[in-house]
Design an enzyme around this catalytic site. Sequence first.
Site, PDB file in Angstrom:
ATOM      1  N   MET A  20       0.845  -1.185   0.000  1.00  0.00           N
ATOM      2  CA  MET A  20       0.000   0.000   0.000  1.00  0.00           C
ATOM      3  C   MET A  20       0.880   1.234   0.000  1.00  0.00           C
ATOM      4  SD  MET A  20      -2.962   1.111   2.717  1.00  0.00           S
ATOM      5  CE  MET A  20      -3.885  -0.391   2.381  1.00  0.00           C
ATOM      6  N   ASN A  69       4.144  -8.574   1.544  1.00  0.00           N
ATOM      7  CA  ASN A  69       3.875  -7.254   0.988  1.00  0.00           C
ATOM      8  C   ASN A  69       4.805  -6.210   1.587  1.00  0.00           C
ATOM      9  OD1 ASN A  69       1.903  -5.234  -0.348  1.00  0.00           O
ATOM     10  ND2 ASN A  69       1.917  -4.539   1.776  1.00  0.00           N
ATOM     11  N   GLU A  70       5.465  -5.471   0.733  1.00  0.00           N
ATOM     12  CA  GLU A  70       6.274  -4.307   1.112  1.00  0.00           C
ATOM     13  C   GLU A  70       7.149  -4.551   2.346  1.00  0.00           C
ATOM     14  OE1 GLU A  70       3.389  -0.961  -0.928  1.00  0.00           O
ATOM     15  OE2 GLU A  70       3.529  -0.993   1.258  1.00  0.00           O
ATOM     16  N   PRO A  71       8.052  -5.526   2.275  1.00  0.00           N
ATOM     17  CA  PRO A  71       8.951  -5.780   3.413  1.00  0.00           C
ATOM     18  C   PRO A  71       9.857  -4.590   3.711  1.00  0.00           C
ATOM     19  CG  PRO A  71       9.730  -6.929   1.456  1.00  0.00           C
ATOM     20  CD  PRO A  71       8.361  -6.395   1.130  1.00  0.00           C
ATOM     21  N   HIS A  79       5.851  -2.428  -6.448  1.00  0.00           N
ATOM     22  CA  HIS A  79       4.758  -1.463  -6.473  1.00  0.00           C
ATOM     23  C   HIS A  79       5.248  -0.150  -7.067  1.00  0.00           C
ATOM     24  CE1 HIS A  79       2.877  -3.837  -2.884  1.00  0.00           C
ATOM     25  NE2 HIS A  79       2.861  -4.504  -4.033  1.00  0.00           N
TER      26      HIS A  79
END
Length: 592
Positions: free
Chosen positions: A1, A242-244, A371
């Site tokens: 996100m 997600n988005e580490p 992303h």
Amino acid sequence: MRPPTIAKVLAICSMSAEFSLSQAQSVTFSIDTQSQRNNISPLIYGYNAYADGTGRAGWDNQGGQANLQALNLTSRRMGGNNMTSYNWENGVSNSGMDWCNSSNAGVTYATGAGEPNNNAGLAYYAPGAAIKTFHSQSLTLGTYSLLQLPAAGKLPKDIVNLNPPGMCNGSQLWQSAPGASNVDLARWVTIVNDKPASAGPLSLTPAIGDDVVYIDEEINFLLKNFGKASAAKGVKAYELDNEPDLWHLWPSQYGEGTHPLLYPNLTTVADVMQKNVSLAATVKRMDSTAETYGPAVSGYLGLFSLWAVWDGSQSRQPSDWNTYNVEPYLTNKTGDRYRYNGMTFANVYLDKMRKASASAGHRLLDTLSFHYYPQASSNPSDRVQAARSLWDANYVEPTWITQPGYGFTDGRGLQLIPKLKQSVADFYPGTKLAITEYDFGGKTDVTGAIAQADALGVFGQQGVYMASYFGDVEGYIAAGFKLYRNYDGKKSVFPEVSVKAVSTNNDNGTVYAAVSKKDPNTLHVIAINRLSTPLSASVQIKNPVAFKNVQAWGVDASSPNVTPRNGVGAVTNNTFSYTLPAQSVMHFVLKS
């Protein structure tokens, strides 16, 4: 996100600049149907959606199912910050810094999920209700499902509501951090990828009170309900969290990341790699036909060094970054520091996954995912150009990424996709590319349709495998999709073979073209006018047979509806002219 602000992850001077558009009012679009032919992946026409669709083009609410069917999209991703902490056993997830670090069941309300039952202990929802409902919806829509699995290490055990209710601020932390001296261990459970034999067989009714969540048990739940990915109804792919890069950042005035309680330690390259390799191995053991995606970093800085923060005194990177910020990852020993435009972590990730795959005896990573929330898209004049950073060497976006002297592209075009394709070729050939979250903005402005249509054209032309828009697929964003997936209201689509299409002035307008294998004598052309004034376009086509007629549909500032258009000139010697309305996108269909 999307992070709340770029300052959250980097506080190098922010820039504000207006892109100066050429005042030329004409352009030539040249198309060659026999040149630069490549297959367009159908999965690029995708979007992110939770099971209930709240805040998006949903399912049960306000005719959401019909809206989604009218969009005629092809893929869906169930992912995001809340899915990092989604406990499939009871439906609880932790919101992290998005909402006061509270644990709730916000991801899981959906038809068939059941209602919370406090009398049933911690079994707030039936096991797997959200993921089962999500994929069942995908089957109804005929879309590919990409499902995010958790890897960070901890999941919430129960619901912690705000008390008193109302708005909260960043200082209100409802749970103690794992590993802290005052940790409330009763509020967290531990992720274990592979259930040991000593714990018993995989179960469809997991043991809620054992303080462990087994990921292979979650996958097994989906396999028992839908079959393997190779089956008609199987879940096709899994994303390795997600988005580490934002799980936890160096604490500064710009924040600590999205999950500083769930993952209290500063993220390191070694830890992210270990977690991704381990989870990928579990996925492939459970279903060798399923695709894996990773690492789903949040944007350019994730690709650059996993994370980077200016803390007010100096730049910070992961503590082990110097171990990886070396050759061959910098230039592949070529000496060209712009070979990858600084996206060094992408090279590290690809190389480590390749080596782990070699050790495992089979591929562990199918698709490199990331992303993309463009820095240059906050105002309309930049938004209409923003998609060019995905590919165009001649477009230098007005942001910190391209600012000379900052050490990223130093005044060069970003060329995100070509540079990542170079990374793949050098470090893990055969890996596909996916942009699993993106948003150019402009839902209520025609520039949103321009950016969306431009991005979809780029994805197809540049060979992206999968892309999923993050946000409400409505308004001008929906128009951008419909130009490709339902331009005539009859679900007619832009076809599957991209062909050479070149503009004489990409500042003013750009073009994409495609043909179908089933109907090679029909040509589809997407033409974009970025200008706030009309643009006279000459469309010149090289094709073995002559085209006789052309139809047109388009969208402009007058309405977000895609409508038929008149006034297309005659096709003569495979050439026709058309004046594109100010800030518009047109879809032309030529037949022989």
